[in-house]
Motif scaffolding. Structure first.
Motif, mmCIF file in Angstrom:
data_model
loop_
_atom_site.group_PDB
_atom_site.id
_atom_site.type_symbol
_atom_site.label_atom_id
_atom_site.label_comp_id
_atom_site.label_asym_id
_atom_site.label_seq_id
_atom_site.Cartn_x
_atom_site.Cartn_y
_atom_site.Cartn_z
ATOM 1 N N UNK A 84 48.519 21.622 51.606
ATOM 2 C CA UNK A 84 48.493 23.049 51.292
ATOM 3 C C UNK A 84 47.917 23.886 52.426
ATOM 4 N N UNK A 85 46.868 23.407 53.085
ATOM 5 C CA UNK A 85 46.163 24.236 54.064
ATOM 6 C C UNK A 85 46.827 24.299 55.439
ATOM 7 N N UNK A 86 47.612 23.323 55.800
ATOM 8 C CA UNK A 86 48.210 23.307 57.138
ATOM 9 C C UNK A 86 49.050 24.556 57.360
ATOM 10 N N UNK A 87 48.717 25.280 58.435
ATOM 11 C CA UNK A 87 49.443 26.498 58.796
ATOM 12 C C UNK A 87 48.923 27.766 58.143
ATOM 13 N N UNK A 88 47.939 27.666 57.276
ATOM 14 C CA UNK A 88 47.395 28.847 56.580
ATOM 15 C C UNK A 88 46.262 29.479 57.388
ATOM 16 N N UNK A 89 45.873 30.692 57.003
ATOM 17 C CA UNK A 89 44.798 31.397 57.706
ATOM 18 C C UNK A 89 43.461 31.214 56.985
ATOM 19 N N UNK A 90 42.392 31.756 57.580
ATOM 20 C CA UNK A 90 41.045 31.598 57.048
ATOM 21 C C UNK A 90 40.851 32.194 55.667
ATOM 22 N N UNK A 91 41.472 33.339 55.391
ATOM 23 C CA UNK A 91 41.333 33.957 54.065
ATOM 24 C C UNK A 91 41.899 33.054 52.972
ATOM 25 N N UNK A 92 43.042 32.444 53.241
ATOM 26 C CA UNK A 92 43.633 31.541 52.261
ATOM 27 C C UNK A 92 42.719 30.326 52.022
ATOM 28 N N UNK A 93 42.163 29.787 53.098
ATOM 29 C CA UNK A 93 41.280 28.620 52.983
ATOM 30 C C UNK A 93 40.049 28.963 52.153
ATOM 31 N N UNK A 94 39.457 30.147 52.399
ATOM 32 C CA UNK A 94 38.277 30.567 51.620
ATOM 33 C C UNK A 94 38.600 30.681 50.131
ATOM 34 N N UNK A 95 39.751 31.209 49.803
ATOM 35 C CA UNK A 95 40.126 31.329 48.396
ATOM 36 C C UNK A 95 40.454 29.976 47.781
ATOM 37 N N UNK A 96 41.027 29.083 48.557
ATOM 38 C CA UNK A 96 41.476 27.788 48.024
ATOM 39 C C UNK A 96 40.317 26.801 47.819
ATOM 40 N N UNK A 97 39.426 26.669 48.824
ATOM 41 C CA UNK A 97 38.329 25.700 48.684
ATOM 42 C C UNK A 97 36.939 26.307 48.861
ATOM 43 N N UNK A 98 36.844 27.595 49.115
ATOM 44 C CA UNK A 98 35.545 28.250 49.192
ATOM 45 C C UNK A 98 35.029 28.397 50.616
ATOM 46 N N UNK A 99 33.820 28.975 50.715
ATOM 47 C CA UNK A 99 33.194 29.183 52.013
ATOM 48 C C UNK A 99 32.709 27.855 52.589
#
Length: 148
Positions: A84-99
């Motif tokens: 899921x995370x490959x190719x995504x930006x930082x905002x998406x990562x924060x929403x998906x798995x948190x800070x």
């Protein structure tokens, strides 16, 4: 002058003690007494919280013990996170798995390190020790993990 020198030495010892792994409070107290030979200062130092003295592994074990079965069952699977995370930006990562617990920078890459339990291999396995999301030019290049 003498007080400021003692204070500097004490602060240096405290910062060094935080970076070293201390197995128990008795050995820490003995080391303090060998260094400063001042029981009052060593007792003040020992009054610091036990959490500061615990090693990273001990803190992780305590966090795992506090997880309920529902929380363990609700963890994301490692392969889902990687896909899921490959190719995504930082905002998406924060929403998906948190800070992230820690952010490191090196060259043109940024490393978001998650030390708390957020993923596992499958529904029956223990949580991963660490997940590292590697960004290159603001997008996820790779997701690394450390097995339990």
């Amino acid at each position: 002058m003498k007080k400021s020198l003692i204070l500097v030495c004490l602060l240096t010892a405290i910062s060094c003690a935080r970076t070293l792994e201390v197995k128990n409070q008795e050995s820490l107290f003995e080391n303090c007494m060998k260094t400063f030979k001042d029981e009052i200062k060593c007792r003040e130092f020992m009054s610091s919280s036990a959490k500061e003295i615990q090693s990273e592994e001990q803190q992780r074990e305590a966090a795992l013990a506090q997880l309920t079965e529902e929380q363990l069952a609700g963890m994301k699977l490692r392969k889902d996170i990687k896909n899921t995370l490959t190719g995504k930006n930082g905002n998406f990562v924060r929403e998906y798995i948190g800070d992230p617990d820690e952010i490191k920078r090196g060259g043109d890459r940024e490393y978001w390190v998650y030390k708390r339990p957020i993923s596992k291999y499958d529904s029956e396995s223990l949580p991963d020790k660490e997940i590292t999301v590697i960004f290159r030019r603001s997008f996820v290049e790779k997701v690394d993990y450390r097995k339990p």
